[in-house]
Design an enzyme around this catalytic site. Structure first.
Site, PDB file in Angstrom:
ATOM      1  N   HIS A  84       0.065  -2.919  -4.217  1.00  0.00           N
ATOM      2  CA  HIS A  84      -0.826  -2.680  -3.085  1.00  0.00           C
ATOM      3  C   HIS A  84      -2.037  -3.613  -3.076  1.00  0.00           C
ATOM      4  O   HIS A  84      -2.610  -3.893  -2.028  1.00  0.00           O
ATOM      5  CB  HIS A  84      -1.290  -1.214  -3.120  1.00  0.00           C
ATOM      6  CG  HIS A  84      -2.051  -0.781  -1.919  1.00  0.00           C
ATOM      7  ND1 HIS A  84      -1.459  -0.529  -0.692  1.00  0.00           N
ATOM      8  CD2 HIS A  84      -3.376  -0.545  -1.733  1.00  0.00           C
ATOM      9  CE1 HIS A  84      -2.366  -0.148   0.180  1.00  0.00           C
ATOM     10  NE2 HIS A  84      -3.540  -0.157  -0.423  1.00  0.00           N
ATOM     11  N   SER A  88      -5.021  -2.558   3.418  1.00  0.00           N
ATOM     12  CA  SER A  88      -4.827  -1.122   3.217  1.00  0.00           C
ATOM     13  C   SER A  88      -5.375  -0.347   4.421  1.00  0.00           C
ATOM     14  O   SER A  88      -4.915  -0.552   5.538  1.00  0.00           O
ATOM     15  CB  SER A  88      -5.492  -0.700   1.902  1.00  0.00           C
ATOM     16  OG  SER A  88      -5.194   0.624   1.575  1.00  0.00           O
ATOM     17  N   ASP A 134      -8.931  18.801  16.725  1.00  0.00           N
ATOM     18  CA  ASP A 134      -9.130  18.059  17.975  1.00  0.00           C
ATOM     19  C   ASP A 134      -9.507  16.596  17.711  1.00  0.00           C
ATOM     20  O   ASP A 134     -10.246  15.980  18.479  1.00  0.00           O
ATOM     21  CB  ASP A 134     -10.203  18.735  18.840  1.00  0.00           C
ATOM     22  CG  ASP A 134     -11.568  18.832  18.160  1.00  0.00           C
ATOM     23  OD1 ASP A 134     -11.651  18.554  16.938  1.00  0.00           O
ATOM     24  OD2 ASP A 134     -12.545  19.188  18.835  1.00  0.00           O
TER      25      ASP A 134
END
Length: 437
Positions: free
Chosen positions: A407, A145, A354
């Site tokens: 998953h 994951s 940023d």
């Protein structure tokens, strides 16, 4: 090191704790340091020193490496040809911990600045720090994951340090905006809801009864925190793992109890709802989840904004109920007890524009490390089409696309999955060697 972290042997396997002092900020390595914990898993006989190392990157973000025995699952397979290093990613487990307690003494600005150093790039730098300190030439990595996200960051920053890369359910986009990711995952979450309510039609009425009760009553969890419809919806995150529908239905089936002639939510149900709230103990997940997609832009609460494109998730009485999935919302920092003190820091992080790059497309475009990936076709958290899009840009990468697993495939059938990925990697390496002849 934790006082409880001691070396021990079990079933022929040695588990050895290690602690490293690493820079908080690798751009300023002479300033503040933190501790990173890792546990090596090796043969108790000491006859595996010829084997290379395999470093495991856990999913999350914000969760420690597994505390599991190595006699089954993926570790059993790995030990056949590797020594294993289980890394507690910075801020988790026995590494310098991030939670509401450890952040309490900082201002919101200090909290946000500190937390900005806990993304995949610095997790990878920690691993590279260990590799250099141990004087290891190259090692293999396994990422589950979010750990797969870390793996692509490792391949971007330090490809020369890697023998192989194995990824399970974790191939991210290396360029897309977070909004694209959430549009895909909301659609997958709709699919999982449809499948659940198709199997248990009566669960829709139960969910509406619970949600309506929460809208009209002040319901407190055992911690004293008010329980809301939005919190209830979040247990849908479980739909991303295998065999979750039946336990969820059983929980819903026993939600109500009658006390003095009035229907109320029973204590056992509220206890189980409280136990679902991992945000309380692992706040990195809530604070940094959206930033794992950010490179030079702000998330601006991406999942919350994109949710408005799917208004069916905004429950109203007498309307169909839907669970949400792996999304983080700003209201959580008003609602969850242990997140309230981190609200301002969360807002600063959501507005941060940023963020440094996590992936280098130029480096990945010249990749020579065999990369083997299990891509789950029905993955609710990591969109298959996005994973395939990324892998097309990475030479010497192979995808095993399967709908056999959810998953959590590595946890459900790790021995078989890792064995398959190792075989794929060996074939890629053989092809590379042939190309050099």
């Amino acid at each position: 090191m934790s006082l409880l972290a001691q070396s021990f042997i079990d079933s022929g396997v040695r588990y050895t704790p290690h602690t490293f002092s690493v820079p908080l900020d690798y751009q300023h390595p002479d300033q503040q340091t933190i501790e990173v914990f890792a546990r090596s898993v090796t043969s108790a006989r000491g006859d595996d020193e010829h084997k290379p190392w395999l470093v495991y990157f856990q999913g999350g973000p914000g969760f420690p490496s597994p505390r599991a025995v190595a006699t089954s699952g993926w570790m059993k397979r790995a030990l056949q040809q590797f020594r294993i290093l289980l890394l507690d990613q910075r801020g988790t487990g026995n590494s310098t911990v991030i939670n509401h307690q450890t952040l309490a003494g900082m201002s919101p600005e200090q909290q946000a600045q500190y937390l900005s150093h806990f993304r995949a790039d610095n997790i990878v730098r920690d691993a590279e720090f260990i590799r250099q300190q141990w004087n290891i030439d190259k090692w293999a990595i396994l990422g589950q994951s979010f750990g797969g996200f870390c793996s692509l960051t490792y391949l971007s920053l330090f490809p020369e340090s890697l023998l192989r890369s194995y990824i399970t359910g974790g191939v991210p986009s290396i360029s897309r905006h977070a909004d694209d990711v959430y549009r895909a995952t909301y659609q997958r979450t709709l699919d999982k809801n449809a499948a659940f309510f198709a199997q248990f039609p009566q669960a829709q009425e139960l969910c509406q009864r619970i949600a309506d009760h929460l809208l009209t009553h002040e319901v407190l969890l055992p911690t004293g925190q008010r329980f809301t419809v939005e919190q209830f919806q979040q247990i849908g995150i479980n739909f991303g793992v295998s065999d979750s529908f039946v336990p969820t239905y059983f929980t819903l089936e026993n939600a109500f109890i009658t006390v003095e002639g009035k229907e109320t939510l029973r204590y056992e149900f509220l206890q189980s709802m409280m136990m679902e709230q991992n945000f309380q103990t692992n706040p990195i997940y809530a604070l940094l989840h959206e930033s794992i997609y950010c490179q030079g832009f702000a998330s601006l609460w991406s999942a919350h904004r994109v949710r408005q494109e799917f208004p069916q998730f905004n429950y109203q009485s007498d309307q169909p109920f839907l669970f949400t999935g792996e999304m983080v919302f700003p209201w959580m920092f008003d609602s969850y007890t242990n997140l309230k003190s981190l609200q301002k820091a969360a807002q600063i992080l959501a507005e941060k524009n940023d963020w440094t790059d996590l992936y280098d497309s130029a480096v990945l475009g010249k990749n020579t490390v065999p990369v083997s990936c299990a891509v789950y076709a029905d993955d609710m958290f990591v969109e298959m089409d996005i994973s395939r899009e990324t892998l097309k840009q990475i030479p010497n990468s192979k995808a095993w696309i399967t709908n056999q697993y959810e998953h959590n495939g590595l946890r459900a059938d790790g021995e078989h999955i890792l064995d398959t990925l190792i075989g794929m990697g060996e074939q890629t390496a053989a092809n590379l060697n042939l190309a050099l002849l």
